[in-house]
Design an enzyme around this catalytic site. Structure first.
Site, PDB file in Angstrom:
ATOM      1  N   ASP A 109     -19.148 -23.867  19.431  1.00 20.12           N
ATOM      2  CA  ASP A 109     -17.727 -23.885  19.082  1.00 20.12           C
ATOM      3  C   ASP A 109     -17.080 -25.186  19.560  1.00 20.12           C
ATOM      4  OD1 ASP A 109     -18.255 -21.416  18.150  1.00 20.12           O
ATOM      5  OD2 ASP A 109     -16.851 -20.344  19.470  1.00 20.12           O
ATOM      6  N   ALA A 110     -17.482 -25.628  20.747  1.00 22.03           N
ATOM      7  CA  ALA A 110     -16.872 -26.833  21.309  1.00 22.03           C
ATOM      8  C   ALA A 110     -17.191 -28.057  20.446  1.00 22.03           C
ATOM      9  CB  ALA A 110     -17.366 -27.049  22.729  1.00 22.03           C
ATOM     10  N   CYS A 144      20.328  30.140   4.513  1.00 24.05           N
ATOM     11  CA  CYS A 144      19.262  29.448   5.234  1.00 24.05           C
ATOM     12  C   CYS A 144      19.457  27.929   5.233  1.00 24.05           C
ATOM     13  CB  CYS A 144      17.906  29.804   4.639  1.00 24.05           C
ATOM     14  SG  CYS A 144      16.548  29.017   5.518  1.00 24.05           S
ATOM     15  N   GLU A 147     -23.815  -1.466  -4.123  1.00 24.66           N
ATOM     16  CA  GLU A 147     -23.061  -2.328  -3.211  1.00 24.66           C
ATOM     17  C   GLU A 147     -22.154  -1.464  -2.351  1.00 24.66           C
ATOM     18  OE1 GLU A 147     -20.667  -4.859  -5.696  1.00 24.66           O
ATOM     19  OE2 GLU A 147     -22.290  -5.142  -7.121  1.00 24.66           O
ATOM     20  N   ASP A 161     -13.494  -1.298   2.069  1.00 20.06           N
ATOM     21  CA  ASP A 161     -12.149  -0.759   2.055  1.00 20.06           C
ATOM     22  C   ASP A 161     -11.157  -1.881   2.345  1.00 20.06           C
ATOM     23  OD1 ASP A 161     -10.330   1.167   1.695  1.00 20.06           O
ATOM     24  OD2 ASP A 161     -10.674   2.204   3.592  1.00 20.06           O
ATOM     25  N   GLU A 216     -13.571  -8.705  -2.421  1.00 25.78           N
ATOM     26  CA  GLU A 216     -12.740  -7.823  -1.612  1.00 25.78           C
ATOM     27  C   GLU A 216     -12.390  -8.504  -0.302  1.00 25.78           C
ATOM     28  OE1 GLU A 216     -12.020  -5.054  -3.107  1.00 25.78           O
ATOM     29  OE2 GLU A 216     -11.500  -3.525  -1.621  1.00 25.78           O
ATOM     30  N   LYS A 265     -23.531  -0.455 -10.153  1.00 27.22           N
ATOM     31  CA  LYS A 265     -23.237  -1.204 -11.375  1.00 27.22           C
ATOM     32  C   LYS A 265     -24.525  -1.372 -12.178  1.00 27.22           C
ATOM     33  CE  LYS A 265     -19.666  -3.757  -8.933  1.00 27.22           C
ATOM     34  NZ  LYS A 265     -19.285  -5.006  -8.268  1.00 27.22           N
ATOM     35  N   SER A 282     -10.558  -1.395 -12.455  1.00 26.89           N
ATOM     36  CA  SER A 282     -10.679  -0.483 -11.338  1.00 26.89           C
ATOM     37  C   SER A 282     -11.975   0.296 -11.536  1.00 26.89           C
ATOM     38  CB  SER A 282      -9.448   0.387 -11.375  1.00 26.89           C
ATOM     39  OG  SER A 282      -9.584   1.424 -10.502  1.00 26.89           O
ATOM     40  N   ASP A 324     -15.023 -27.861  17.395  1.00 27.33           N
ATOM     41  CA  ASP A 324     -13.630 -28.219  17.694  1.00 27.33           C
ATOM     42  C   ASP A 324     -13.464 -29.724  17.825  1.00 27.33           C
ATOM     43  OD1 ASP A 324     -12.971 -25.610  17.627  1.00 27.33           O
ATOM     44  OD2 ASP A 324     -12.885 -25.336  19.823  1.00 27.33           O
ATOM     45  N   LYS A 382     -17.955   8.058  -3.646  1.00 26.10           N
ATOM     46  CA  LYS A 382     -17.173   8.049  -2.411  1.00 26.10           C
ATOM     47  C   LYS A 382     -17.851   8.862  -1.313  1.00 26.10           C
ATOM     48  CE  LYS A 382     -13.380   6.354  -2.600  1.00 26.10           C
ATOM     49  NZ  LYS A 382     -12.152   6.620  -3.303  1.00 26.10           N
ATOM     50  N   CYS A 384      16.934  30.580   9.939  1.00 26.49           N
ATOM     51  CA  CYS A 384      18.196  31.326   9.799  1.00 26.49           C
ATOM     52  C   CYS A 384      18.063  32.780  10.247  1.00 26.49           C
ATOM     53  CB  CYS A 384      18.694  31.267   8.362  1.00 26.49           C
ATOM     54  SG  CYS A 384      17.690  32.263   7.230  1.00 26.49           S
ATOM     55  N   CYS A 392      11.515  33.303   3.206  1.00 25.82           N
ATOM     56  CA  CYS A 392      12.746  33.676   3.895  1.00 25.82           C
ATOM     57  C   CYS A 392      13.678  34.257   2.836  1.00 25.82           C
ATOM     58  CB  CYS A 392      13.369  32.435   4.525  1.00 25.82           C
ATOM     59  SG  CYS A 392      15.134  32.565   4.807  1.00 25.82           S
ATOM     60  N   CYS A 437      12.934  34.478   9.625  1.00 34.06           N
ATOM     61  CA  CYS A 437      12.909  33.045   9.307  1.00 34.06           C
ATOM     62  C   CYS A 437      13.194  32.253  10.580  1.00 34.06           C
ATOM     63  CB  CYS A 437      13.969  32.732   8.253  1.00 34.06           C
ATOM     64  SG  CYS A 437      14.232  30.974   8.016  1.00 34.06           S
ATOM     65  N   LYS A 484     -18.905  -0.109  -0.893  1.00 30.67           N
ATOM     66  CA  LYS A 484     -17.526  -0.193  -1.391  1.00 30.67           C
ATOM     67  C   LYS A 484     -16.633  -0.494  -0.199  1.00 30.67           C
ATOM     68  CE  LYS A 484     -14.170   2.036  -4.368  1.00 30.67           C
ATOM     69  NZ  LYS A 484     -12.975   1.801  -3.583  1.00 30.67           N
ATOM     70  N   ARG A 515      -4.998  -8.470  -6.979  1.00 26.22           N
ATOM     71  CA  ARG A 515      -5.285  -7.768  -8.209  1.00 26.22           C
ATOM     72  C   ARG A 515      -3.993  -7.351  -8.923  1.00 26.22           C
ATOM     73  NH1 ARG A 515      -5.794  -2.448  -9.511  1.00 26.22           N
ATOM     74  NH2 ARG A 515      -6.997  -2.154 -11.390  1.00 26.22           N
ATOM     75  N   TYR A 557     -18.089 -10.078  -5.346  1.00 24.87           N
ATOM     76  CA  TYR A 557     -18.966  -9.147  -6.059  1.00 24.87           C
ATOM     77  C   TYR A 557     -18.840  -9.160  -7.580  1.00 24.87           C
ATOM     78  CZ  TYR A 557     -14.651  -6.411  -5.457  1.00 24.87           C
ATOM     79  OH  TYR A 557     -13.356  -6.006  -5.419  1.00 24.87           O
TER      80      TYR A 557
HETATM   81  S1  IVH Z   1     -16.131  -3.849  -8.634  1.00 27.01           S
HETATM   82  C1  IVH Z   1     -15.304  -3.892 -12.634  1.00 27.01           C
HETATM   83  N1  IVH Z   1     -17.359  -3.838  -6.325  1.00 27.01           N
HETATM   84  O1  IVH Z   1     -12.766  -0.876  -5.222  1.00 27.01           O
HETATM   85  C2  IVH Z   1     -15.270  -3.213 -11.358  1.00 27.01           C
HETATM   86  N2  IVH Z   1     -15.095  -3.119  -6.381  1.00 27.01           N
HETATM   87  O2  IVH Z   1     -11.817   1.401  -6.743  1.00 27.01           O
HETATM   88  C3  IVH Z   1     -14.194  -3.691 -10.456  1.00 27.01           C
HETATM   89  N3  IVH Z   1     -14.160  -2.507  -4.212  1.00 27.01           N
HETATM   90  O3  IVH Z   1     -10.390  -2.624  -7.126  1.00 27.01           O
HETATM   91  C4  IVH Z   1     -14.460  -3.560  -9.027  1.00 27.01           C
HETATM   92  N4  IVH Z   1     -15.966  -2.920  -3.030  1.00 27.01           N
HETATM   93  O4  IVH Z   1     -10.823  -3.358  -4.685  1.00 27.01           O
HETATM   94  C5  IVH Z   1     -16.207  -3.575  -6.971  1.00 27.01           C
HETATM   95  N5  IVH Z   1     -18.551  -3.911  -4.341  1.00 27.01           N
HETATM   96  C6  IVH Z   1     -17.419  -3.662  -4.989  1.00 27.01           C
HETATM   97  C7  IVH Z   1     -16.257  -3.194  -4.317  1.00 27.01           C
HETATM   98  C8  IVH Z   1     -15.109  -2.931  -5.063  1.00 27.01           C
HETATM   99  C9  IVH Z   1     -14.696  -2.512  -2.985  1.00 27.01           C
HETATM  100  C10 IVH Z   1     -12.774  -2.079  -4.516  1.00 27.01           C
HETATM  101  C11 IVH Z   1     -11.994  -3.053  -5.374  1.00 27.01           C
HETATM  102  C12 IVH Z   1     -11.630  -2.285  -6.615  1.00 27.01           C
HETATM  103  C13 IVH Z   1     -11.677  -0.885  -6.101  1.00 27.01           C
HETATM  104  C14 IVH Z   1     -11.874   0.106  -7.227  1.00 27.01           C
END
Ligand code: IVH
Length: 677
Positions: A34-35, A435, A115, A119, A175, A292, A83, A38, A316, A413, A428, A410, A117, A138, A227
């Protein structure tokens, strides 16, 4: 040093610093301390101070944040940002895979890329001839916000792509997120400054990306994984999603190391289970796995429906569960008198927030789960839903823990609590006349957007007004005076005046809204609309007896009885009459839009789901109804079509399985064409 030499030195410093950045943030394999880093950084900054003409926008020193903006410009995405549809079970995933196979008429298994997902928040990075020129959120998928300066503070985003023969235009999707380490560091900083801590990494990242002052974004130490692709010009697309990752990586862009190829849905599910096990050891939050179709050629062939691609799905993880202690159970009284048990918990962090209350739904649920005060309970929270008590940890029950009983009176009241035979809900019996809780909740409903739509009269203010005794009935709302309102804590004269203005403005309303606003049990917006259409005037409705109400098509017997009941109380009539006397009025029916529009959708039933691009679902519903359509809440074989916006879930799956046509925003627009001027 000669100017030419200084210039060469700047170039060398750019190169070295970019290389170190890449090794550190993208490859996770630093080659200097790091130094040492810097030292190079300061050398460059000193030269740039002395020779401002040598300072370029893509200098590594330009990441620390620039002058604050007034607001963000909007950016129209050259290729819309889609989405994802959701899967919650292995069956959902198998269904998805089957649909892909059917659509492609594929004789073999499909190869997918799996991949994590992440958050966080999706963004789009635009590179022109290798230079990072713009980054956007987005937004609604079509238009986002220009957050270039903020994205530049993310050290792993290269300001210049690596390699030769770079594409003329390359838009990369990814993301933005906050790692656990950054989350911890941020909260330590906030704590040291006596500031409020971030609740979870996602919120902290979202807030960070939307700072007008990019120095504040820089402080948050955000990360990104790429991605996907948006617009691409001057380069040929990789053949597969998997190759795309390799290509993005070779350009110096950060990608997730957990990405893998899976053949068929069984392999996908195995990946999902394996990642689920690994989840708690990852240095960032994920909420599922995205699958995908690997070949981009097949992705194109599959295309998209409304706003989600047919070639990808998000599987999910189940709702997070934790245990905590249940301290007490309170009964909340709602607008219609319904008593809902609420568990008061010892604070516990679950699903990204600290939870202190959880719903227990109703007394049957308490009995079924055998929940008792003092129990150790499992609390569950998924996404944005209300936390709930999932079950009791019986092994930890204390001796003598008593069963919970429905209160006889209740809690607000003290009127008797009654429960109709076969009804899970206890109520109630005090009604709006007695009330306080029902009055308060009733007024919140009365003022709400879909009812009287009184701007500025939100739940908090209703609480204040009722606590202060300024408002007890709906009619009291129209007798409020500026001075009295201005005396409430945290209310300046100006906001009091604004409130009175919006109350006055709300007096011009429609009969349907007014009926809905009265909060009569079983009378929702649809029934209120039907009643208004049928009776035309408030007087006619008030005069109607139960028999004629019962005779109405589409108004159920329970609702009919409830309407007749409501207007049979002198007290209610008095309140209604004082509102009319205070100036509440409905324009004559002839002025209302629905009367002379051709009923092009008569006999058709639609279901709305997901987030629509141009209007709320309520607005779409009202417009469809103006054209004579019925709008239903659930999909069946009789549904003419499902109108699916973004984030459509189970209704879409159901429509597809029943073969019910699915329309997107454009399809909806087409249906509503007769209403456009
Ligand atoms: S692909 C065409 N890949 O999830 C598909 N999305 O619920 C578009 N997200 O809006 C998204 N990890 O914000 C894709 N490996 C990943 C992701 C990912 C997180 C989020 C992204 C998207 C949302 C959809």
């Amino acid at each position: 040093m000669s100017f030419a030499k200084t210039k060469a030195r700047v170039k060398a410093l750019h190169k070295a610093l970019n290389e170190h950045n890449h090794r550190y943030y993208v490859l996770d394999d630093p080659s200097v301390s790091d130094a040492q880093y810097d030292e190079l950084f300061h050398e460059l900054r000193n030269i740039e101070e002395e020779y401002p003409e040598l300072l370029t926008e893509d200098s590594p020193t330009q990441r620390v944040g620039s002058a604050p903006l007034e607001s963000f410009d909007s950016v129209v995405h050259a290729v819309p940002m889609l989405s994802l549809g959701n899967a919650f079970s292995p069956e959902d995933l198998a269904d998805f895979d089957r649909q892909v196979i059917e659509r492609l008429d594929s004789p073999e298994q499909i190869t997918y890329v799996a991949e994590p997902k992440l958050d966080g928040l999706a963004v789009s990075l635009r590179y022109e001839n290798g230079k990072f020129i713009q980054g956007a959120t987005r937004g609604d998928g079509a238009t986002g916000e220009n957050v270039t300066a903020n994205l530049k503070t993310i050290p792993s985003i290269p300001l210049n792509l690596r390699g030769k023969n770079l594409p003329e235009v390359l838009e990369v999707r990814g993301e933005v997120f906050m790692s656990h380490a950054a989350f911890k560091a941020n909260n330590e900083r906030l704590e040291a400054n006596g500031q409020k801590l971030f609740v979870n990494p996602r919120n902290a990242a979202a807030g960070g990306l939307r700072q007008l002052d990019s120095k504040k974004t820089a402080e948050r130490q955000l990360s990104i994984y790429c991605y996907g692709l948006g617009e691409l010009r001057g380069a040929s697309e990789p053949a597969t999603q998997f190759d795309m990752f390799a290509w993005l990586k070779s350009l110096g862009l950060p990608t997730n190391g957990e990405v893998a190829r899976c053949q068929g849905h069984d392999a996908c599910y195995r990946y999902y289970e394996a990642l689920g096990k690994k989840r708690s050891t990852l240095p960032y939050d994920i909420d599922g796995v995205v699958f995908k179709v690997d070949e981009l050629r097949l992705q194109r062939e599959l295309g998209q429906r409304s706003r989600a691609p047919r070639w990808a799905i998000a599987q999910k993880f189940p709702a997070e569960e934790v245990t905590t202690k249940l301290d007490s159970i309170d009964w909340q009284v709602g607008r219609t008198g319904a008593l809902t048990p609420v568990a008061r918990l010892e604070p516990v962090f679950v699903g990204g927030v600290t939870v202190t209350n959880a719903t227990l739904h109703n007394i049957d649920e308490i009995e079924r789960k055998d929940v008792r005060v003092g129990d150790t309970v499992v609390v569950r929270r998924a996404g944005d839903v209300i936390p709930e008590v999932a079950r009791v940890v019986l092994d930890e029950r204390k001796k003598g823990a008593r069963k919970v009983a429905l209160p006889a009176k209740c809690p607000v009241c003290e009127s008797a609590v009654a429960r109709a035979d076969g009804d899970v809900v206890a109520r109630c019996t005090g009604g709006l006349g007695r009330c306080g809780a029902q009055q308060r909740e009733g007024i919140k409903h009365f003022a709400s957007r879909r009812a009287m739509d009184i701007d500025g009269l939100g739940d908090k203010l209703v609480d204040q007004l009722t606590d202060a005794g300024l408002v007890t009935t709906y009619a009291d709302v129209f007798t409020l005076e500026v001075d009295a309102v201005a005396e409430l804590p945290r209310l300046a004269k100006k906001s009091a005046q604004n409130l009175i203005n919006s109350i006055n403005a709300s007096k011009q309303t429609t009969l349907a809204r007014f009926i809905f606003a009265l909060g009569i049990r079983e009378v929702g917006e649809t029934t209120a609309g039907l009643l208004a259409d049928k009776f035309k005037t408030l007087d006619a409705l008030i005069q109607a007896d139960e028999v004629s109400l019962q005779g109405l098509k589409d108004v159920g017997p329970v609702a009919a009885a409830s309407v007749a009941e409501f207007f049979s109380h002198g007290n209610n009539l008095e309140i209604v009459n004082s509102m009319i006397a205070a100036g509440v009025a409905f324009p004559p029916p002839a002025e209302q839009a629905s009367t002379d529009v051709e009923q092009t959708l008569d006999g058709h039933t639609y279901v709305l789901t997901g987030t629509l691009a141009e209007m709320t679902r309520d607005e779409a519903k009202a417009l469809l109804q103006q054209l004579g359509a019925k709008v239903s809440g659930s999909v069946s074989k009789k549904t003419t079509a499902l109108i699916a916006g973004e984030k459509a879930g189970s209704k879409l799956t159901k429509a597809e399985s029943l073969g019910v046509p699915v329309l997107d925003d454009a399809g909806l627009k087409e249906l509503l064409r007769p209403l456009s001027p």
